[in-house]
Design an enzyme around this catalytic site. Structure first.
Site, PDB file in Angstrom:
ATOM      1  N   HIS A 117       0.332  -2.056  -0.073  1.00  0.00           N
ATOM      2  CA  HIS A 117      -0.261   0.152  -0.178  1.00  0.00           C
ATOM      3  C   HIS A 117       1.086   1.372   0.232  1.00  0.00           C
ATOM      4  CE1 HIS A 117       1.060  -0.514   4.013  1.00  0.00           C
ATOM      5  NE2 HIS A 117       0.683   1.177   4.188  1.00  0.00           N
ATOM      6  N   ASP A 119       0.502   4.442   2.247  1.00  0.00           N
ATOM      7  CA  ASP A 119      -0.177   5.292   2.925  1.00  0.00           C
ATOM      8  C   ASP A 119      -1.133   6.692   3.340  1.00  0.00           C
ATOM      9  OD1 ASP A 119       0.462   3.734   5.097  1.00  0.00           O
ATOM     10  OD2 ASP A 119       2.823   4.989   5.570  1.00  0.00           O
ATOM     11  N   HIS A 269       4.789   0.014   0.218  1.00  0.00           N
ATOM     12  CA  HIS A 269       5.501  -0.704   0.988  1.00  0.00           C
ATOM     13  C   HIS A 269       4.699  -1.670   2.201  1.00  0.00           C
ATOM     14  CE1 HIS A 269       3.950   2.953   3.603  1.00  0.00           C
ATOM     15  NE2 HIS A 269       3.634   1.926   4.427  1.00  0.00           N
ATOM     16  N   ARG A 284       5.573   6.231  14.078  1.00  0.00           N
ATOM     17  CA  ARG A 284       4.681   7.187  13.165  1.00  0.00           C
ATOM     18  C   ARG A 284       3.956   8.346  13.220  1.00  0.00           C
ATOM     19  NH1 ARG A 284       0.868   4.252   8.424  1.00  0.00           N
ATOM     20  NH2 ARG A 284      -0.608   5.772   9.681  1.00  0.00           N
TER      21      ARG A 284
HETATM   22  C1  OGA Z   1       3.393   2.255   7.765  1.00  0.00           C
HETATM   23  C2  OGA Z   1       3.650   1.050   7.965  1.00  0.00           C
HETATM   24  C3  OGA Z   1       4.526  -1.014   8.606  1.00  0.00           C
HETATM   25  C4  OGA Z   1       5.478  -1.572   9.479  1.00  0.00           C
HETATM   26  O1  OGA Z   1       3.231   2.125   9.507  1.00  0.00           O
HETATM   27  O2  OGA Z   1       2.713   3.020   7.680  1.00  0.00           O
HETATM   28  O3  OGA Z   1       2.855   0.293   6.840  1.00  0.00           O
HETATM   29  O4  OGA Z   1       6.478  -2.011   8.627  1.00  0.00           O
HETATM   30  N1  OGA Z   1       4.300  -0.412   8.942  1.00  0.00           N
HETATM   31  O5  OGA Z   1       5.445  -1.894  10.551  1.00  0.00           O
HETATM   32 MN    MN Z   2       1.285   1.797   5.798  1.00  0.00          MN
END
Ligand code: OGA
Ligand code: MN
Length: 293
Positions: A117, A119, A269, A284
């Site tokens: 995806h 974000d 990612h 995050r």
């Molecule tokens: C995010 C995500 C991936 C992870 O924080 O947007 O997709 O490895 N994280 O935690």
């Molecule tokens: Mn993400």
């Protein structure tokens, strides 16, 4: 495998940029994020983000206040739709975690982002970038993979690219949640109302560099506007597979105190599996971008 391009120094900014693969990812050395960075460093970091898509800063002390401070240099911050995942006193900082509080409730988003995806692509103005900081990281597993959507775009056959140029993807969070996050408490009607489906061009132009990137994902792009639902879905999954071929991917193996900053306009990612006996605690922030064009 060909050799990775070598380290570049941005002289005025006193930082080093070390590419991690041919297409995506760079480690940034010589920056201390526990203090405000200079204008020259900010510019060098921003240029490196646009060029490399994913930036890795190791060994950083980044309390939530400094995480907010650094992130907000790049644009306004957007908190998670689910408010209970926020860090106390920092509504713009979200926990990504499998840790429970003393009432046995998850303190953060658990098993977030396991499907490819970009974000919050389901917003009219999706995220420019995201910054994920490792507080506690399992000794193995829980890597994060990143794919270059510039590289994917450039490698598409010309005829397919021409066809995709005219198409818009349907990005839908309630659909994503119902499909992939059934282990969590369902979204409330109020939460759903904040994220009605939106459409975005499947090939977008990076607003800084002008480069073209594929913009869709198996995780958040439900289908394609004007196409039979199942046929659109098949094309999205096919393009996700194409975009995530190993040559276009950087896999980040986390150490505590890593900060990873990625460009959601040119990358996708996903999180990967780990043994749930280990604690994983990440913080995050997400930075608002502009409507894709
Ligand atoms: C995010 C995500 C991936 C992870 O924080 O947007 O997709 O490895 N994280 O935690
Ligand atoms: Mn993400």
């Amino acid at each position: 495998m060909s050799a990775t391009p070598s380290t570049v120094t941005a002289p005025s900014a006193m930082l080093r940029i070390r590419p991690l693969t041919d297409h995506i990812g760079a480690e940034i050395e010589g920056v201390d994020l526990s203090r405000p960075i200079s204008a020259a460093q900010f510019q060098a970091v921003n240029a490196a983000l646009v060029a490399h898509g994913v930036l890795v800063f190791r060994n950083q002390d980044l309390p939530p206040a400094m995480h907010v401070d650094f992130s907000s240099r790049f644009g306004p911050l957007v908190g998670h739709i689910v408010k209970r995942f926020s860090v106390e006193d920092f509504p713009e900082v979200t926990y990504i975690s499998n840790v429970k509080n003393d009432k046995g409730e998850m303190i953060g988003a658990d098993r977030a982002g396991m499907i490819w995806h970009s974000d919050m692509s389901y917003m009219e103005r999706p995220m420019l970038g995201s910054m994920l900081y490792g507080v506690e990281c399992p000794p193995e597993g829980a890597d994060t993979e990143f794919a270059s959507m510039f590289a994917a775009h450039d490698a598409l056959p010309e005829s397919l690219r021409a066809r995709l140029n005219k198409l818009r993807g349907i990005h839908d969070y309630p659909w994503h949640y119902a499909t992939y996050l059934s282990h969590r408490k369902p979204l409330t009607e109020e939460e759903k109302a904040q994220a009605p489906p939106v459409t975005h061009p499947i090939i977008r132009t990076h607003p800084v560099s002008g480069r073209k990137a594929l913009y869709l994902s198996e995780g958040l792009t439900r289908s394609i506007e004007g196409m039979d639902e199942a046929e659109g879905r098949r094309l999205i999954c096919l393009l996700t597979d194409f975009s995530t071929q190993p040559a276009f991917v950087y896999r980040h193996r986390w150490q505590p105190r890593d900060l990873v900053f990625w460009d959601n306009r040119s990358t996708m990612h996903r999180a990967t599996e780990f043994d749930n006996q280990y604690r994983r605690l990440m913080r995050r922030t997400t930075i608002q971008g502009d409507a894709p064009f």
